[in-house]
Design a protein around this motif. Structure first.
Motif, short mmCIF file in Angstrom:
data_model
loop_
_atom_site.label_atom_id
_atom_site.label_comp_id
_atom_site.label_asym_id
_atom_site.label_seq_id
_atom_site.Cartn_x
_atom_site.Cartn_y
_atom_site.Cartn_z
N ARG A 162 0.81 -1.21 0.00
CA ARG A 162 0.00 0.00 0.00
C ARG A 162 0.85 1.27 0.00
N THR A 163 2.10 1.14 0.47
CA THR A 163 3.00 2.30 0.55
C THR A 163 4.39 1.90 0.08
N ILE A 164 5.00 2.76 -0.72
CA ILE A 164 6.40 2.58 -1.10
C ILE A 164 7.19 3.77 -0.60
N LEU A 165 8.27 3.48 0.13
CA LEU A 165 9.16 4.52 0.62
C LEU A 165 10.36 4.60 -0.33
N ASN A 166 10.44 5.69 -1.04
CA ASN A 166 11.55 5.92 -1.97
C ASN A 166 12.65 6.63 -1.20
N LEU A 167 13.72 5.93 -0.88
CA LEU A 167 14.80 6.47 -0.06
C LEU A 167 15.82 7.26 -0.86
N ARG A 168 15.59 7.39 -2.16
CA ARG A 168 16.50 8.13 -3.03
C ARG A 168 16.11 9.60 -3.13
N GLY A 169 14.89 9.91 -2.75
CA GLY A 169 14.41 11.29 -2.85
C GLY A 169 13.78 11.55 -4.21
N GLU A 170 13.08 12.65 -4.30
CA GLU A 170 12.40 13.03 -5.54
C GLU A 170 13.43 13.32 -6.64
N SER A 171 13.08 13.05 -7.88
CA SER A 171 14.01 13.24 -8.99
C SER A 171 13.26 13.59 -10.27
N THR A 172 13.98 14.18 -11.21
CA THR A 172 13.42 14.46 -12.54
C THR A 172 13.80 13.36 -13.53
N LYS A 173 14.53 12.35 -13.04
CA LYS A 173 15.00 11.28 -13.92
C LYS A 173 13.88 10.28 -14.22
N GLY A 174 14.08 9.55 -15.31
CA GLY A 174 13.07 8.62 -15.78
C GLY A 174 12.66 7.55 -14.80
N TYR A 175 13.63 7.01 -14.03
CA TYR A 175 13.30 5.94 -13.09
C TYR A 175 12.26 6.41 -12.08
N TYR A 176 12.38 7.67 -11.65
CA TYR A 176 11.45 8.20 -10.65
C TYR A 176 10.09 8.53 -11.27
N LEU A 177 10.11 9.15 -12.43
CA LEU A 177 8.85 9.53 -13.09
C LEU A 177 8.00 8.30 -13.38
N LEU A 178 8.65 7.24 -13.85
CA LEU A 178 7.91 6.02 -14.19
C LEU A 178 7.43 5.28 -12.94
N GLU A 179 8.22 5.33 -11.89
CA GLU A 179 7.78 4.72 -10.63
C GLU A 179 6.58 5.48 -10.06
N LYS A 180 6.65 6.80 -10.08
CA LYS A 180 5.57 7.62 -9.55
C LYS A 180 4.27 7.35 -10.31
N GLU A 181 4.37 7.30 -11.63
CA GLU A 181 3.20 7.03 -12.47
C GLU A 181 2.62 5.65 -12.16
N ALA A 182 3.50 4.65 -12.03
CA ALA A 182 3.05 3.28 -11.75
C ALA A 182 2.36 3.19 -10.39
N CYS A 183 2.89 3.91 -9.41
CA CYS A 183 2.28 3.90 -8.07
C CYS A 183 0.88 4.51 -8.12
N GLU A 184 0.74 5.60 -8.85
CA GLU A 184 -0.57 6.25 -8.96
C GLU A 184 -1.59 5.31 -9.59
N LYS A 185 -1.18 4.60 -10.62
CA LYS A 185 -2.08 3.67 -11.31
C LYS A 185 -2.43 2.47 -10.44
N ALA A 186 -1.48 2.04 -9.60
CA ALA A 186 -1.69 0.85 -8.77
C ALA A 186 -2.34 1.18 -7.43
N GLY A 187 -2.57 2.45 -7.16
CA GLY A 187 -3.18 2.84 -5.90
C GLY A 187 -2.23 2.76 -4.72
N ILE A 188 -0.94 2.89 -4.99
CA ILE A 188 0.10 2.86 -3.96
C ILE A 188 0.51 4.28 -3.61
N THR A 189 0.65 4.56 -2.32
CA THR A 189 1.15 5.86 -1.88
C THR A 189 2.67 5.86 -1.97
N LEU A 190 3.23 6.77 -2.74
CA LEU A 190 4.69 6.89 -2.87
C LEU A 190 5.16 8.02 -1.96
#
Length: 238
Positions: free
Chosen positions: A75-103
């Motif tokens: 239900r929750t993912i803790l991203n310990l790398r911090g917010e980023s403008t890089k692709g890995y972060y943008l795609l993870e954020k989008e996937a979390c929103e679609k899956a109903g996971i709080t990032l």
């Protein structure tokens, strides 16, 4: 003779890819797979369950995010790398929103001693997030290890010796490099309690508040630091 100093080139700020366009999405995927070494994580997620409610792993791809939601109930993912403008972060954020996971972006560092503020914030974080949860950094070894030890100490209240096992080679943590600073931090707490029975150890956060000298721990580690930096360069870790 007049010496002419060359001007340092300023780094151009990274502009985030636009995921609403085909080109932007392709660029984000390239950044995730090649620049962030996602191809190395394609078959290995360094995934471990550390309690009935908490998991740890390396940087998840969008496919992995969906898998974690469906198979693990995350239900929750803790991203310990911090917010980023890089692709890995943008795609993870989008996937979390679609899956109903709080990032949640909670940045910590693998080559520095943790601040008092971050340590107290970690306790509050563990007390307020929705479980089951998963935390990750890039490799799932060092920052995930730091936070896993804190989770064990602050939420599960397990013995210190059990908690620090989260920082070990089992999870790919290498202490013979600058990441050993994390081991030095916890060892400083253990050294403070030498001679006391386990039940008489000073509570961890009391020690942090009253006795922990972050800069001294860092200076002592760097003074004794030898060839470990080569390990960091060889592994090319973040």
């Amino acid at each position: 003779m007049v010496k002419i100093r060359s001007k340092k080139k300023r780094k151009t700020p990274h502009v985030a890819a636009d995921l609403t366009t085909r080109e932007g999405r392709a660029r984000a995927r390239r950044e995730m797979v090649w620049q962030d070494h996602g191809f190395l994580r394609a078959a290995f997620s360094n995934l471990h369950q550390i309690s009935p409610e908490m998991w740890r792993a390396n940087q998840p791809s969008p496919k992995k995010v969906v898998e974690y939601a469906e198979k693990l109930g995350i239900r929750t993912i803790l991203n310990l790398r911090g917010e980023s403008t890089k692709g890995y972060y943008l795609l993870e954020k989008e996937a979390c929103e679609k899956a109903g996971i709080t990032l949640i972006d909670f940045q910590v560092f693998s080559r520095d001693t943790p601040t008092k503020e971050a340590l107290f914030a970690a306790k509050e974080l563990f007390e307020t997030i929705e479980y089951p949860a998963l935390m990750h950094c890039k490799s799932g070894a060092d920052r995930a290890g730091l936070m896993s030890v804190l989770y064990k100490l602050l939420r599960e209240n397990v013995p210190f010796e059990e908690a620090v096992e989260q920082l070990s080679l089992k999870y790919l943590h290498v202490k013979h490099g600058k990441t050993g600073m994390l081991d030095a931090f916890f060892q400083t707490y253990a050294n403070y309690n030498v001679g006391r029975a386990p039940e008489d150890w000073k509570p961890f956060l009391d020690w942090v508040e009253e006795d922990y000298d972050r800069l001294k721990v860092k200076e002592d580690f760097m003074r004794d630091f030898g060839k470990g930096v080569q390990v960091d360069k060889i592994l090319n870790r973040e």
